[in-house]
Design an enzyme around this catalytic site. Structure first.
Site, PDB file in Angstrom:
ATOM      1  N   TRP A  58     -15.520   4.342  13.014  1.00 22.29           N
ATOM      2  CA  TRP A  58     -15.434   5.115  14.253  1.00 22.29           C
ATOM      3  C   TRP A  58     -15.009   4.181  15.372  1.00 22.29           C
ATOM      4  O   TRP A  58     -15.504   3.062  15.468  1.00 22.29           O
ATOM      5  CB  TRP A  58     -16.789   5.745  14.560  1.00 22.29           C
ATOM      6  CG  TRP A  58     -16.730   6.794  15.623  1.00 22.29           C
ATOM      7  CD1 TRP A  58     -17.100   6.644  16.925  1.00 22.29           C
ATOM      8  CD2 TRP A  58     -16.276   8.134  15.491  1.00 22.29           C
ATOM      9  NE1 TRP A  58     -16.897   7.804  17.619  1.00 22.29           N
ATOM     10  CE2 TRP A  58     -16.387   8.755  16.742  1.00 22.29           C
ATOM     11  CE3 TRP A  58     -15.770   8.873  14.417  1.00 22.29           C
ATOM     12  CZ2 TRP A  58     -16.029  10.074  16.967  1.00 22.29           C
ATOM     13  CZ3 TRP A  58     -15.420  10.181  14.643  1.00 22.29           C
ATOM     14  CH2 TRP A  58     -15.551  10.770  15.901  1.00 22.29           C
ATOM     15  N   VAL A  94     -19.963   2.511  20.777  1.00 27.71           N
ATOM     16  CA  VAL A  94     -20.460   3.840  21.120  1.00 27.71           C
ATOM     17  C   VAL A  94     -20.087   4.077  22.576  1.00 27.71           C
ATOM     18  O   VAL A  94     -20.504   3.321  23.459  1.00 27.71           O
ATOM     19  CB  VAL A  94     -21.989   3.948  20.924  1.00 27.71           C
ATOM     20  CG1 VAL A  94     -22.463   5.365  21.224  1.00 27.71           C
ATOM     21  CG2 VAL A  94     -22.388   3.534  19.512  1.00 27.71           C
ATOM     22  N   ILE A  95     -19.274   5.094  22.810  1.00 25.00           N
ATOM     23  CA  ILE A  95     -18.763   5.366  24.152  1.00 25.00           C
ATOM     24  C   ILE A  95     -19.378   6.663  24.658  1.00 25.00           C
ATOM     25  O   ILE A  95     -19.367   7.681  23.961  1.00 25.00           O
ATOM     26  CB  ILE A  95     -17.224   5.426  24.139  1.00 25.00           C
ATOM     27  CG1 ILE A  95     -16.679   4.081  23.644  1.00 25.00           C
ATOM     28  CG2 ILE A  95     -16.682   5.772  25.523  1.00 25.00           C
ATOM     29  CD1 ILE A  95     -15.237   4.081  23.259  1.00 25.00           C
ATOM     30  N   ASP A 151     -20.125  13.524  27.246  1.00 25.95           N
ATOM     31  CA  ASP A 151     -20.794  14.507  28.102  1.00 25.95           C
ATOM     32  C   ASP A 151     -22.107  15.029  27.530  1.00 25.95           C
ATOM     33  O   ASP A 151     -22.749  15.870  28.138  1.00 25.95           O
ATOM     34  CB  ASP A 151     -19.855  15.697  28.348  1.00 25.95           C
ATOM     35  CG  ASP A 151     -18.640  15.295  29.168  1.00 25.95           C
ATOM     36  OD1 ASP A 151     -18.765  14.366  29.985  1.00 25.95           O
ATOM     37  OD2 ASP A 151     -17.580  15.909  28.979  1.00 25.95           O
ATOM     38  N   HIS A 186     -25.677  12.834  22.744  1.00 24.46           N
ATOM     39  CA  HIS A 186     -25.367  12.183  21.471  1.00 24.46           C
ATOM     40  C   HIS A 186     -25.307  10.661  21.619  1.00 24.46           C
ATOM     41  O   HIS A 186     -25.818   9.925  20.775  1.00 24.46           O
ATOM     42  CB  HIS A 186     -24.037  12.731  20.936  1.00 24.46           C
ATOM     43  CG  HIS A 186     -23.648  12.192  19.605  1.00 24.46           C
ATOM     44  ND1 HIS A 186     -24.280  12.565  18.446  1.00 24.46           N
ATOM     45  CD2 HIS A 186     -22.689  11.300  19.246  1.00 24.46           C
ATOM     46  CE1 HIS A 186     -23.731  11.932  17.428  1.00 24.46           C
ATOM     47  NE2 HIS A 186     -22.756  11.157  17.887  1.00 24.46           N
ATOM     48  N   ARG A 211     -14.347  -5.512  26.567  1.00 25.69           N
ATOM     49  CA  ARG A 211     -15.359  -6.314  25.885  1.00 25.69           C
ATOM     50  C   ARG A 211     -14.934  -6.692  24.461  1.00 25.69           C
ATOM     51  O   ARG A 211     -15.576  -7.515  23.822  1.00 25.69           O
ATOM     52  CB  ARG A 211     -16.688  -5.565  25.877  1.00 25.69           C
ATOM     53  CG  ARG A 211     -17.328  -5.552  27.251  1.00 25.69           C
ATOM     54  CD  ARG A 211     -18.416  -4.496  27.389  1.00 25.69           C
ATOM     55  NE  ARG A 211     -19.017  -4.503  28.711  1.00 25.69           N
ATOM     56  CZ  ARG A 211     -18.492  -3.985  29.805  1.00 25.69           C
ATOM     57  NH1 ARG A 211     -17.300  -3.434  29.755  1.00 25.69           N
ATOM     58  NH2 ARG A 211     -19.122  -4.028  30.958  1.00 25.69           N
TER      59      ARG A 211
END
EC number: 2.5.1.78
Length: 155
Positions: free
Chosen positions: A22, A81-82, A85, A88, A127
């Site tokens: 992912w 992990v971004i 809305d 999650h 990053r």
């Protein structure tokens, strides 16, 4: 007082990398940074095994199994992990962080949390080597030092 410090030499170390599919455009850069840091500090590519998992939530289980084998001096976990809305993000980021920490404490094997948790894709890319260094490489350096320190303690 005796001060004990570890070296940043990876000559005799064997590491496992666990990375996510992912957000692979970001994570691939983290993996490149991790491998580069390992080799630049004397590690051999044949002593760096790379395991791919679907996402960050799967990282802790695979990391724990790898740590429990006794074959690795450290495990480096990489992902991104971004925030979106929904909630999650909180569940995935928190679950990954807690699972990785618990793996290290339970097994006694150093396990690095190299999972980026950012608000935007741009922050994650920065990053991963665009502007703010490479957190994959930084995670490997932390594990080289920690693994070497543990070897000194165990002598």
């Amino acid at each position: 007082m005796q001060r004990i410090e570890a070296t940043l030499l990876a000559h005799d170390l064997k590491f496992a990398l666990v990375s996510t599919r992912w957000n692979h455009l970001i994570v691939d850069r983290l993996v490149e940074g991790a491998e580069l840091a390992f080799v630049q500090h004397g590690g051999k590519t044949e002593n760096l095994d790379h395991f791919l998992v679907p996402g960050s939530y799967e990282v802790p289980l695979v990391a724990r199994r790898l740590a429990e084998t006794g074959r690795y001096d450290a495990v480096v976990c990489l992902g991104a992990v971004i925030k979106g809305d929904t909630d999650h993000y909180d569940f995935v980021a928190g679950g990954a962080a807690n699972g990785i920490l618990n793996t290290s404490l339970h097994t006694g094997v150093p396990v690095a949390f190299g999972v980026l948790t950012t608000d935007t894709v741009e922050q994650a890319l920065n990053r991963a080597g665009i502007k703010a260094g490479n957190k994959g490489g930084e995670a490997v350096l932390a594990m080289i030092e920690t693994a070497n320190l543990l070897k000194q303690i165990e002598r």
